[in-house]
Write an enzyme that holds these catalytic residues in place. Structure first.
Site, short mmCIF file in Angstrom:
data_model
loop_
_atom_site.label_atom_id
_atom_site.label_comp_id
_atom_site.label_asym_id
_atom_site.label_seq_id
_atom_site.Cartn_x
_atom_site.Cartn_y
_atom_site.Cartn_z
N CYS A 12 0.90 -1.24 0.01
CA CYS A 12 0.22 0.01 0.15
C CYS A 12 0.87 1.33 0.11
CB CYS A 12 -1.15 -0.21 1.22
SG CYS A 12 0.05 0.34 2.78
N ASP A 444 9.90 28.49 -32.17
CA ASP A 444 11.07 28.80 -32.96
C ASP A 444 10.24 28.71 -34.42
OD1 ASP A 444 13.47 28.99 -34.13
OD2 ASP A 444 13.40 27.08 -34.69
N ASP A 631 13.94 22.75 -32.72
CA ASP A 631 14.52 21.53 -32.89
C ASP A 631 15.98 21.78 -33.41
OD1 ASP A 631 14.43 23.00 -35.35
OD2 ASP A 631 13.52 21.55 -36.63
N ASP A 635 18.23 26.12 -29.96
CA ASP A 635 17.06 26.14 -29.03
C ASP A 635 17.32 25.24 -27.84
OD1 ASP A 635 15.69 27.57 -31.07
OD2 ASP A 635 15.37 25.47 -32.05
#
Length: 1003
Positions: A12, A444, A631, A635
């Site tokens: 539990c 971007d 990408d 970035d």
């Protein structure tokens, strides 16, 4: 360092909290993440201060057990866990059946004697049979207690360690029933021995053997259903694991050998036939095909692949035989990384779970305290000990810390698993929760909102000479704008002796002793160049690049990067969800304004790469929860700074590593899907937590008898244990609803675009591509009699493809099968028997002459070739000779050679000998001193042409060159070229390469 441990004995949320607390007390432990659902924990610790053995000892001291997970692949770890869960589920089922075998008659005997149910033997009825009745109940109860002894063993052990858990509540409740029942039996015996049957009968009514047995049996029933449901939460991971093949075929010294996927090493050559799963991440070194990547990316359209292209393990080779050079082992593969990320996300904790963790730490002691208070309160109020004990036991068995502990991890595991199946990789639970709170999304521009492949739309120079200077400087840059410019201009390049990039402005250099500038308006102003241009390109969303030579303006080029399909719909969908959007771009103000205006979003223009992280930080300071999608390398800092960083699989590794969410399909709309799934998961967690807290808040007071004086509500321990068991089942079942989550608002334009591409692909395949093995390029042609329909065609194809070293395509209309045979061990008899066993007749087997002697200068007999690998070795050996282009036919045992200069027979023989083979007769088809071509005629060998569409593209590319007249042949994979002016081989080669194909040689 970080290590993972399997943890045994947790039942539990209190167990989870106690294990976490025990481990954190160890000196040197920096962080601990215990997962009740997966029954494991990840511990970060300083190896100079502690070690895994001390961590395991701390867990054992807390009343549980642990062991270090072995170093193995993620799949093997999960397989081991699944096997353990299967064995546990099987044992639970067996124990449950055994418990019911004894509990049902015990319950019927106990309740039936009080309620006069039929079928109770007289031996158990009446005052004189009270002890027989009591002893029978005890004997029926003891096996149930023995079968479920783990509740008592674990419960009291935790209690003695001052770390009570759910098992402690069960053990105390059921144990109290047993102890009191045994006391009642002794009192019955005492009074019966003295002839006081009325007093003995009073204790006869106080037997709780059936309650003790029913409590543990019903809890075991609930635990069994809970275990079944919990097992289903990992369905997504299991389905991902099933994608990977168990074995693969590798080439060793030209011989195909089947080995286990875990035995494949980097550099191994793996053979993949049509319809098989690609076993490894790697690069195609032989063959071409279409690959179904839908199981990894979710994209349904097959992707064409040829030599040099990368392939992902566990995707499906749809047609044709390919050979893949292994670049990653199974443990390093994309699929293994996805599985690891999904499991890691499922095991991680969301911030919302902290409330449940805090409550769980105090829950069980509080319940024990409430039970004691209940017992004493009713005794003080004048009720019998029997009544007070019943109320106290009900409190113990109805409270459910399990539901509280399962509320968050079940939803997280199912939610992240569902995301993976939809092409979304969520790296941790915190990102999943935070995504539901995002109210500002930063984009971007290049490659994210736009295609990232700009095109030149306008060119304006004072003269061609100035343009040549500009293009020569641009050729030095790797920037996408520079590449777009150079690729569209056919100009002889000048000599560049100096080159420098100026961040955020452009480039400068010295070209043929002249100082050349190329960049934006900011750069021109920086160098005091007066721009003479009356066209406002920026207002049209174009990016103008200005050029200057020796400080004087000479011209401009304008480029435009097309907005991606679905970008407008994405921005609109985000706005509908209350999420603001902002575009970051290095473009000038007017260009950025035009693009942002078209997309209906805010923007920041002329942003330098290093400024992106600062802007994200500023937005966070303004109170926004910021998501960032990009990408590129520049970035990465902004992705890390953002509350949720998002990247594509097409992005660079550093961007993917910095992101919290990866869009596997490279589809912008999946960002909306991710936000919707995040909100659905957090909503599910809140529902689970509400139920767990509401259940306990209502049921514990009812069990304690709080409403008994006013409403007469009283709860029996048996009913309490039943309710407690199924509260956990309810929580897990609610979490499983997330498996059915769907994209509520699919973007119609993108769907339509995909459908159009899919239809185009089908048409292309139907018209030209489908059979990769044809009558022209096959090794053998088998004439088959008796085929009447497509089913017959399928049977023959299956029979032939079942032969080792054989790939076959069957042509129903021609009544022929076209075979690629990769080893001489395959005989015509084997081929004939395979077809005849399928129920058809072979009338002829013909070795296909793929090469015509008259097209070559020399034909050489080659001895010792046994397979396609041998064929490749001979071909490569001959092609190393200057002036030689060679084709080799395994089944003819010949090499066909074209010569662009005089080549000696000794050189040919020596090359074949060095490759490990023997040269036989050499036939000179054409004179070595007159090679059959005029000075203005050339033959180009081309790789990669698959259809007439390819032929048309190559033909157009060559014939667009001034002074070139080219005829292209698909069958020969050649172009016959006539020149009316001086055109270099480099120019011819570049034209074909730009068209998307590869030149193997010109002779």
């Amino acid at each position: 360092m970080k290590e993972k441990f399997d943890v045994m004995g947790m039942t539990c949320a209190s167990c989870q909290a106690h294990v976490d607390k025990s481990v954190r007390k160890v000196d040197g432990v920096k962080d601990c993440n215990v997962n009740l659902l997966s029954e494991n924990m990840e511990v970060e610790f300083d190896e100079t201060k502690t070690n895994p053995q001390e961590i395991i000892a701390a867990v054992q001291k807390g009343g549980y057990d642990a062991k270090l997970q072995k170093e193995t692949t993620q799949e093997n770890t999960i397989v081991s866990t699944n096997k353990r869960k299967d064995e546990d589920l099987k044992k639970r089922k067996q124990d449950l059946i055994a418990s019911f075998i004894f509990t049902v008659p015990l319950f019927y005997l106990s309740m039936g004697s009080m309620m006069n149910w039929p079928g109770i033997p007289s031996i158990f009825l009446g005052h004189q049979n009270m002890m027989i009745f009591a002893l029978t109940e005890l004997l029926l109860c003891l096996p149930v207690l023995f079968i479920n002894g783990h509740y008592f063993k674990g419960g009291f052990k935790s209690l003695f360690h001052l770390a009570p858990n759910m098992d402690s509540l069960i053990a105390i409740g059921s144990g109290a029933s047993i102890v009191y029942s045994l006391y009642a039996m002794y009192m019955m015996a005492f009074y019966m021995g003295r002839g006081q049957l009325d007093l003995a009968h009073n204790f006869h009514m106080d037997l709780y053997f059936e309650s003790a047995a029913m409590i543990v049996t019903l809890i075991s029933l609930g635990k069994y259903f809970e275990a079944r449901s919990k097992k289903r939460t990992s369905d997504a991971i299991n389905s991902l694991m099933e994608l990977a093949p168990d074995q693969a075929t590798v080439l060793e010294d030209g011989v195909e050998k089947t080995i286990g996927i875990n035995d494949i090493q980097i550099g191994d050559l793996v053979v993949v036939k049509s319809g098989e799963s690609i076993a490894v991440d790697g690069k195609i070194v032989e063959g071409s095909t279409s690959v179904d990547e839908s199981m990894i990316t979710g994209e349904s359209i097959p992707v064409d692949k040829t030599v040099g292209d990368l392939v992902i393990g566990s995707t499906t080779n749809q047609n044709g035989r390919i050979v893949v050079e292994t670049m990653k082992t199974n443990a390093q593969s994309t699929l293994s990384q996805i599985i690891a990320l999904v499991e890691e996300a499922g095991n991680s904790k969301a911030p919302i779970a902290r409330l449940a963790d805090v409550i769980s730490g105090y829950f069980v002691p509080a319940v024990i305290g409430i039970a004691i208070v209940t017992l004493l309160a009713w005794l003080v109020l004048g009720e019998s000990f029997h009544f007070a004990l019943t109320m106290a036991i009900s409190v113990l068995v109805i409270s459910c810390p399990c539901a509280l502990g399962l509320a968050t991890p079940t939803a997280i595991m199912v939610g992240t698993g569902r995301a993976a199946k939809m092409g979304l990789l969520i790296k941790n639970a915190e990102a999943l929760e935070t995504a539901s709170k995002i109210n500002m999304m930063v984009f971007d521009k290049t490659g994210t909102l736009t295609r990232g492949t700009p095109e030149v739309t306008d060119t304006k120079f004072k003269n061609e000479e100035d343009k040549a200077y500009a293009i020569s400087l641009e050729a030095m840059s790797s920037h996408p704008l520079a590449k777009a410019i150079v690729n569209t201009q056919d100009i002889a390049l000048k000599n560049v002796t100096s080159y420098e990039e100026i961040a955020g402005e452009g480039i400068k250099g010295i070209v043929d002793n002249k100082h050349v500038l190329a960049g934006n308006k900011k750069m021109m102003d920086h160098f005091h160049v007066v721009v003479e241009n009356d066209v406002d390109y920026a207002s049209a969303g174009k990016t103008p690049l200005y050029y200057a030579i020796d400080g004087q303006y000479v011209g401009v080029m304008a480029l435009q990067d097309e907005i991606k399909p679905g970008a407008k719909e994405l921005i609109s969908d985000l706005h509908q969800r209350g999420i603001k959007t902002m575009m970051l771009t290095g473009d000038n103000e007017r260009t950025a304004k035009a693009i942002a205006g078209e997309l209906n979003m805010d923007y920041r223009a002329e942003v330098l790469p290093q400024d992106k992280e600062r802007i994200v930080h500023e937005l966070q300071d303004e109170g926004y929860k910021v998501g960032m999608i990009g990408d590129g390398i520049n970035d990465a800092p902004a992705l890390t700074r953002a509350d949720v960083g998002v990247s594509f699989t097409s992005g660079l590794d550093i961007a993917i590593e910095s992101a919290d969410l990866v869009l596997m399909k490279n589809d912008l709309h999946d960002l909306v899907v991710a936000f919707d799934l995040s909100k659905a998961t957090i909503k599910n967690i809140k529902e689970n937590l509400f139920w767990a807290l509401f259940y306990n808040a209502i049921c514990i007071p009812v069990a304690a008898g709080l409403f008994y004086p006013s409403l007469g509500w009283k709860l029996s321990p048996m009913l309490g244990s039943f309710a407690m068991s199924f509260s956990s089942v309810f929580v897990v079942s609610n979490a499983l609803r997330l498996r059915f989550f769907k994209d509520a608002h699919p973007h119609h334009e993108a769907v339509e675009d995909n459908n159009q591409k899919h239809e185009a692909t089908k048409l292309l395949q139907k018209d030209v591509v489908q059979p990769t093995i044809t009558k022209t390029n096959c090794d053998k042609i088998v004439k088959v009699e008796g085929m009447m329909c497509a089913n017959c065609q399928k049977h023959v194809a299956e029979a032939l493809n079942a032969i080792k070293y054989v790939e076959a395509e069957v042509n129903l209309e021609a009544g022929e099968a076209y075979l690629q045979v990769f080893n001489n061990d395959v005989t015509d008899t084997m081929i004939q028997e395979a077809v005849e066993q399928a129920g058809y007749k072979v009338t002829d087997i013909i070795v296909n002459k793929k090469y015509q002697e008259e097209d070559y200068d020399l034909v050489v007999e080659v001895k010792g070739m046994f397979c396609k690998n041998c064929e490749n070795h001979v071909r490569q050996a001959l092609n190393t000779i200057d002036g030689v282009y060679a084709d080799v036919a395994l089944f003819e045992g010949k090499a066909y050679i074209k010569c662009s200069q005089e080549v000696s027979r000794e050189a040919v023989k020596e090359a074949i000998k060095k490759a490990g083979y023997e040269a036989g007769e050499i036939v000179e088809v054409k004179s070595m001193f007159h090679l059959g071509k005029k000075k203005n005629e050339k033959t180009m060998d081309i790789e990669g042409m698959m259809c007439e569409h390819c032929v048309a593209r190559v033909s157009q590319a060559l014939n667009d060159i001034d002074g070139v007249d080219a005829t292209v042949s698909l069958d020969k994979h050649q172009a016959d070229i006539k020149l009316t002016s001086d055109v270099s081989d480099d120019v011819l080669t570049q034209a074909v390469v730009d068209a998307g194909y590869k030149v193997k040689g010109i002779h």
